[in-house]
Write a protein that holds these residues in place. Structure first.
Motif: not given
Length: 551
Positions: A523, A530, A533
């Motif tokens: 990412y 992000e 993630k």
């Protein structure tokens, strides 16, 4: 691709199932563009590419199904419309669901009639719903950004705005989008005819429009949508009140606004009008706003709304309403205490009800849900064999993109024998407040009810580098996974622009991605996405003990 048409007389059909059996033989057959098999008329219409399949091959296919035989070709030409009153498909409604159905029907060369009344063509979304509301939300958001900054070196000034001018620009946008995305598109649909008027079923194959003109259809789709539910409150019918349809037409900003309801429509409007400068209070019957969502979601949003200055009174009952000297007064009881709430304007946003009245559904014995919605199965079939229902008139998820999805699917099931079931397991949704609320799939309580082994990872935005750098850590990302498969089954997000994040988990659910696959995907650093993630990593590691770039 070439296109030719042929109309064939078919003997041996004794019921609708016979017609479906013949249509099934042509499903996915190369060269067949569209087929319409009618048991009552004893015929079949076929659009086909003569470079791929011949007329003789079509006839042989029919003759090879059971005891059905082609008695001959009907020599009258198959025109755009066989008549001005008989159609392959009649769609009642003119919103997004109806449009999706009409566009696909046109692609299949089905003679189609769209009957629309009430709102202008385009329905709720473009006229009084998604488009105007999101325009006004963004306009109000720009006022907020101009007036507030979390950065010590930025000194925001007092924003100035002209509410009447904003409303006029809203009208211009709505008119332009309705023309571009609906009216102009209708002009290009060769096989679609539209009439304006109120439709009423006389029988399962006939409707009457405005009490004057009769139209007959082989198949029907009901796509009449929904409208604001007005609760039974003493005195409400004697006062002037607004709905989500009428509030966007006000040329002057309400000095004060009381909002009845705590769902997404109520909350989006409440925050926008607070930012425009109205004094706003939300009156909610249940103990929490967004009561269908977990407490941590609704409580987080309520905290931020209150911090902005929006009043929220929950757990209330409304005893009566009256209007005196230009003010609307609500007599309520909250937490055992009575009080009077007074404002210049009252908005009723207490949910919706399906538009099924005056359709003559009782004449065709159509089954309805207890809520008044048209009852459909997973194929979008109603209790009447040749009639389908789509969009907000059903109890399916009430989102414009879900309605559009249903529109195409209903036509495919009605005319192509597709037998496609609706699938909302990866249906994303967004509440466009600030911060936004977004979700997809199951939350942990729903997973527990279904007996799915689950685990959650909850990541506050205070752990997301982009949020930290932006000095805006409002909200969190919560992911839900199946512990046996390591696949995502749901997510709930509270975040600025949270709606832009939810599609990642939607795709992960639809494509069957595992948590491990998302956690190890690259990412871009310092993006809000992000956070997805990091939340995925949070299933196996303590994010607080990782550096910014660690994975």
């Amino acid at each position: 691709m070439k296109k030719e048409q042929v109309e064939l007389a078919i003997t041996g059909m004794t019921c609708e199932h016979c017609a479906a059996s013949i249509a099934k033989r042509f499903e996915g057959k190369p060269g067949i563009i569209n087929e319409v098999i009618s048991y009552p008329d004893g015929k079949g219409k076929f659009s086909y590419d003569p470079d791929v399949i011949t007329k003789e091959a079509i006839i042989n296919t029919i003759n090879g199904v059971g005891h059905y035989k082609v008695a001959g070709e009907i020599n009258s030409p198959v025109n755009k419309f066989d008549s001005q009153t008989d159609f392959d498909l009649i769609i009642i409604g003119g919103g997004s669901a109806a449009f999706a159905a009409a566009i696909y029907a046109n692609e299949q060369s089905l003679s189609t009639l769209v009957v629309n009344a009430g709102l202008p063509i385009g329905g709720t979304c473009v006229n009084v719903g998604c488009v105007p509301s999101k325009f006004l939300i963004r306009a109000a958001e720009s006022i907020r950004h101009a007036s507030y900054s979390p950065f010590s070196g930025v000194k925001p000034g007092k924003a100035t705005w002209d509410y009447g001018q904003i409303i006029q620009q809203k009208r211009e946008l709505v008119d332009a989008m309705r023309e571009e995305k609906y009216e102009n598109i209708l002009d290009t649909l060769e096989f679609v005819k539209t009439v304006t008027g109120w439709a009423e079923f006389l029988d399962s194959k006939t409707i009457l429009v405005d009490g004057e003109q009769k139209y007959k259809g082989l198949k029907f789709i009901i796509a009449t949508g929904a409208t604001t539910f007005i609760p039974a409150i003493s005195g409400l019918d004697q006062v002037s009140f607004l709905t989500s349809k009428s509030i966007f037409e006000l040329d002057e900003l309400p000095e004060s606004l009381t909002v009845l309801g705590g769902g997404y429509i109520a909350l989006e409007i409440a925050q926008a009008y607070h930012r425009f400068g109205s004094k706003v209070r939300i009156i909610q019957r249940s103990e929490r706003i967004l009561s269908s969502q977990p407490a941590e979601v609704s409580d987080e949003l309520a905290r931020h709304l209150r911090e902005e200055g929006i009043g929220i009174i929950s757990g209330t009952s409304i005893e009566k309403v009256n209007q005196q000297e230009g003010k609307v007064r609500l007599f309520i009881n909250s937490q055992g205490q009575s009080q009077v709430i007074e404002s210049t304007h009252l908005l009723v946003a207490t949910g919706t009800k399906a538009n099924t009245s005056n359709l003559g559904l009782d004449k065709i014995s159509m089954a309805l849900e207890k809520t008044g919605h048209v009852k459909v199965n997973s194929l979008l079939e109603t209790s009447v064999p040749n009639i389908y229902a789509i969009g907000d008139v059903t109890a399916n998820p009430a989102f414009v993109y879900a309605a559009a999805y249903e529109g195409k699917l209903a036509v495919r099931n009605a005319f192509n024998g597709a037998q496609l079931n609706t699938d909302f397991s990866a249906l994303p949704w967004v509440v466009f407040t600030d911060p936004q609320i977004a979700g997809v799939g199951l939350d942990e309580k729903e997973a527990e009810v279904l007996g799915i082994p689950y685990e959650i990872s909850r990541l506050p935005l205070s752990y997301v580098p982009r949020s930290i750098a932006a000095l805006d850590t409002r909200g969190f990302i919560k992911l839900v996974r199946n512990t046996e498969t390591d696949r995502f089954i749901g997510a709930r997000i509270v975040a600025p622009e949270g709606g832009e994040l939810i599609s990642q988990i939607t795709l992960a659910i639809r494509c069957g991605m595992t948590v491990e696959e998302v956690a190890t995907t690259l990412y871009p650093y310092l993006t809000l996405s992000e956070g997805i993630k990091l939340a995925a990593i949070g299933f196996s590691k303590d994010i607080a003990k990782l550096s910014c770039c660690a994975s």
